[in-house]
Every structure is written in structure tokens, then in C-alpha cells.
Design an enzyme around this catalytic site. Structure first.
Site: not given
Length: 486
Positions: A330, A256
Site C-alpha cells: 500500500r 515474515k
């Protein structure tokens, strides 16, 4: 205790009852005030221009009243939700007093005022050398009728659940890695009729939990899966809860930007939420079986970390090409959903700070809800009763092909295509929801996906009983859903 204890009184409040008094008033101000108790209140509020608008707060002086007095607005014709918000807003702002008495000068019940006061009175212990002005340790709420025993238990359990989420998520990641989180889960349910199982990295490897292991393999702090089970005698329904528990999310090798990494200790909100909801269900002795699966990992870059293009094999045997290591939630949920599905619950709910795209779609107040329509409708009804905002989003059939990978069963991201990012994630998760039976054409287990990436953290100004920071969104809705399950 990070939130105040809340008691009841039916006797008219007197100045000697507390260190400060909070009055909840409606528009137009002054109506409903008992002249014998608060003679001059209406004139005092008019003099300072207090309108009684929702959440408005004012310290006031009434002739003859020496105890510190404050008022908070509940708007016109307030319902239970407005009273809850008003009491919470008042307790947030009326600081520096150990014991606060609360009275609504409009028709009201004890529970919404008590719940709002407990939620608004939360405080995180923090690490400041000098503590800011403290919020009340004790609250006494006036109502003419005594609350039912179940309401007293519910207020304490729900307030405690919200506080547990806020405490866990606010704790810096250096002190709450996967093993620490697992230990905290065990401690949270100690003494309750809850069975706990903790799988360490070796048990995860032996069990085939490739999603959780793949996300956590780059960290020096190995992953964990915590399974909790509250199964009261005579329960007719089983609700399984699965939570994303990324104790810190750097994005892995798909690193990030620096600004986006700030606050990523908050990426374990989902797991904290399902832990807290199960704990509340046990404390309230709800007649429904609840299992919770906490999928916990650190998503860190290192020479061991999963690389973009690597393929993971999840618990149900599905292979996933990992194109973006920052789409890690996920992957851990895939294992959790598959594990929970093996028990064939009547309802399966996952909770996750899953996608930044949900904030683009719905902003910072609405939870994104996806899943099987009847199950989603049940959740939305519970959220409406709990006065938490939620909105259903579709799972479009035409997007299923986007999940295809040329070398694996699925891919975990659409690189270069941000359209419908939250919907893609929901479709990915649906793949791991099991069937109600072994028959090939059996329907999927009723399932609800809650994307709380937008609502789990309030980065703006406080409102109602909600502070800036961790919100514990969906806790009250999920408890309401369980309480209405029979």
C-alpha cells in the site's frame, strides 16, 4: 515462445494433419460426433466410462484411427467459457506432441477454443536438467467459419500477455530485481507505440516518491518506477493502471515467518499484470489511451531499512506512520496512485497481491474488488464476460477512523486487530486517489482496486486452462474492460 502458435482450419481434420488430435465433447458423450470421421468414438468412450464432465480427460483408441487421440469433457450444453476451459485442460494434459489438432464435437466458435488452447499450452522454460514432457508448439483449431482478423490478433495478444505475467513472476527474485524488472518492461513493449519512462532511485528522491523509496531503502537493489503510455490517435478515454511490484517481500524488519516467505517473488504480480495488459492493448490497437505505473521495490531488512514507527512522506505530501513494514504494498501504491491521478484519467485501476486477509474472505478463485460503485460495476461486467470470478467488497465509512495516526496523517496497519484487513487496505489506497478537477469538492477519479493475493497464484491442483503456479488472474478481464472502453 512460451505458448503455442494457434492456426485455423475449416477443412475436416484428418489423421495426417497433426501429431495428435484433441476432441472436445459434451455430455452425453458421443452426441455430435460425425460418424464419417469418428465412427466408433461413442462406443470407445462408453467402454472406458468417460462421462464428458468438465475438464475430464482421456486418451482413447478408435478402430481405424492410428493418430494418437484424446478427448476432453466440456460438460452439458457448453458455452464459450466451458469450451475455453476444456481446450485448455486438454492442451495441459496432452503432452509429448509438437503439433495438436483440436476439434469440438459440439457447436462452437474458433476464438474460445483457440484461446483455451494457447492458455493451456503455456510452459515455463524452467531450470530442470531434464525437461518434462513438452506441450504442443503448434495448435490447429477446426471451425466451420474462419475467425475474424481481430479475433486472431486478440488470441495472440491475450495469450502473450498471460505468458508474460507467468514468465516474469515465475523467474526467481535473484534474477529479477527492480532494475531487471524495469529493463524487462522496456523490452516487452519494444517496437510498439508505447512511451516508456524509468525513474531510478535518484529521480524518485528528486520527485518526492517517499513511499517507494521507504519500502526499497533496505535493499542493495534500489527501487524503480516505470511509467508506460499507449496513446493512440483519436482515443476518447484514458484508463490508468497502477501495479504493485515487490520483487521480493521478506516483510522488511517486520520479518515474515520462514514458511510465509516462500514464494514471495510472486509479490510483483500486480505490476506484471498492468504491464502485460498495456502491451496487449497496444498489440490489439485498442482505441483507448492506457497508462501503466509499475511501482517496483525489494522489501528487505538491513541497517538502512524503514523501522516500525518511522514516518514516510508520500508523493502527494501525505505522511504515513509505518507500524508494519510488511504492509508495504500500500505504501508503493500510494505513490503510484498519486502519480497517475495527476494526469486525471477517466478510470484508475490498481492491481496488487495486497492482503492475506482477502484469501480468508474470498478463497483462491475470486478477486476482491473495491472502489467507486459505477467503476466497480464496469469491471465486474468485464470480468463476467471474460469468465473470471470477482466479488465486490465494501469500503465502510465507520473504518476510516482506523487510518488515523497520532503523529502522522495516516498509519499503514492496525496492529493487533485483523478484522477487515482487506477493507482497511482499500480505504488506505482510496486516500491517494485524486480528484477529477482542482476544485476542493470535486469527486474522486473513478477508481477500482483489485486485490489478487488469493487468485494470483494457484497452489492447488490445475483446473481448466489454469496450471499450478502463477495464474495471471485479471489480465483477461482488464483487456476486456479496455476493449469495451469507447
Amino acid at each position: 515462445m512460451p505458448f503455442p502458435s494457434v492456426a485455423h482450419t475449416s477443412a475436416p481434420l484428418r489423421e495426417s494433419d497433426a501429431d495428435a488430435i484433441l476432441l472436445v465433447v459434451a455430455k452425453p458423450v458421443g452426441e455430435g460426433a460425425d460418424p464419417a470421421e469418428w465412427n466408433g468414438l461413442g462406443a470407445a468412450l462408453t467402454a472406458v466410462g468417460f462421462t464428458g464432465a468438465p475438464g475430464s480427460f482421456q486418451r482413447v483408441h478408435v478402430p481405424g484411427v492410428t493418430t494418437p487421440l484424446a478427448v476432453v469433457g466440456a460438460g452439458s450444453d457448453p458455452d464459450a467459457a466451458a469450451l475455453r476451459d476444456a481446450a485448455g485442460a486438454g492442451l495441459r494434459q496432452l503432452t509429448g506432441f509438437e503439433h495438436v489438432a483440436v476439434q469440438a464435437l459440439v457447436p462452437s466458435a474458433w476464438r474460445p477454443l483457440a484461446e483455451g488452447a494457447a492458455l493451456g499450452g503455456y510452459r515455463f522454460a524452467g531450470y530442470k536438467k531434464e525437461s518434462p514432457k513438452t506441450r504442443a508448439q503448434r495448435v490447429t483449431v477446426f471451425s466451420s467459419d474462419a475467425p475474424a482478423d481481430e479475433d486472431v490478433v486478440a488470441v495472440a495478444a491475450i495469450s502473450g500477455a498471460v505468458a508474460l505475467v507467468k514468465d516474469l513472476v515465475t523467474t526467481p527474485a535473484e534474477w529479477l530485481g527492480p532494475a531487471d524488472f524495469a529493463d524487462a518492461a522496456v523490452e516487452a513493449v519494444a517496437g510498439l507505440p508505447v512511451d516508456v519512462e524509468v525513474l531510478d532511485e535518484e529521480a524518485l528522491r528528486d520527485g518526492g516518491y517517499g513511499g517507494i523509496l521507504g519500502v526499497g531503502q533496505g535493499s542493495d537493489r534500489p527501487p524503480r518506477l516505470v511509467r508506460l503510455d499507449y496513446s493512440p490517435t483519436g482515443a476518447q478515454r484514458h484508463v490508468a493502471l497502477v501495479g504493485k511490484g515487490i520483487t521480493f517481500d521478506t516483510g522488511g524488519l517486520s520479518l515474515k515467518p520462514a514458511a510465509s516467505m516462500v514464494g514471495m517473488k510472486y509479490d510483483m504480480c500486480g505490476a506484471a499484470t498492468v504491464l502485460a495488459v498495456l502491451k496487449a492493448a497496444a498489440e490489439m490497437s485498442l482505441p483507448v489511451r492506457v497508462s501503466a505505473w509499475l511501482c517496483i521495490a525489494d522489501n528487505m531488512p538491513s541497517g538502512r531499512a524503514t523501522r516500525p514507527g518511522d514516518v514516510l512522506r508520500t508523493l502527494d505530501g501525505t505522511t504515513v506512520e509505518v507500524l508494519n513494514t510488511d504492509a508495504e504494498g500500500r505504501l508503493v501504491l500510494a505513490d503510484g496512485l498519486a502519480a497517475a491521478s495527476r494526469e486525471r484519467p477517466d478510470l484508475l485501476v490498481d492491481v496488487a497481491t495486497l492482503t492475506g486477509a482477502i484469501t480468508i474472505a474470498l478463497g483462491n478463485r475470486h478477486t476482491g474488488v473495491m472502489g467507486e460503485d459505477d467503476a466497480v460495476a464496469e469491471y465486474l461486467s468485464a470480468a463476467s464476460r471474460a469468465s473470471e470470478l470477482a466479488w465486490q467488497l465494501p469500503l465502510p465509512a465507520h473504518m476510516v477512523d482506523d487510518l488515523d495516526s497520532p503523529i502522522a496523517d495516516l498509519q499503514n496497519a492496525k496492529i493487533g486487530d485483523p478484522a477487515g484487513g482487506s477493507l482497511f487496505a482499500g480505504l488506505f489506497l482510496r486516500h491517494f486517489v485524486g480528484r477529477v478537477s482542482d476544485e476542493a469538492d470535486a469527486p474522486r477519479i473513478p477508481w477500482v482496486h483489485l486485490d489478487i493475493a488469493g487468485v494470483g497464484m494457484n497452489k492447488g491442483a490445475p483446473f481448466g486452462y489454469t496450471d499450478k503456479g502463477v495464474t495471471a488472474a485479471t489480465v483477461r478481464s482488464l483487456v476486456e474492460l479496455l476493449a469495451s472502453s469507447r
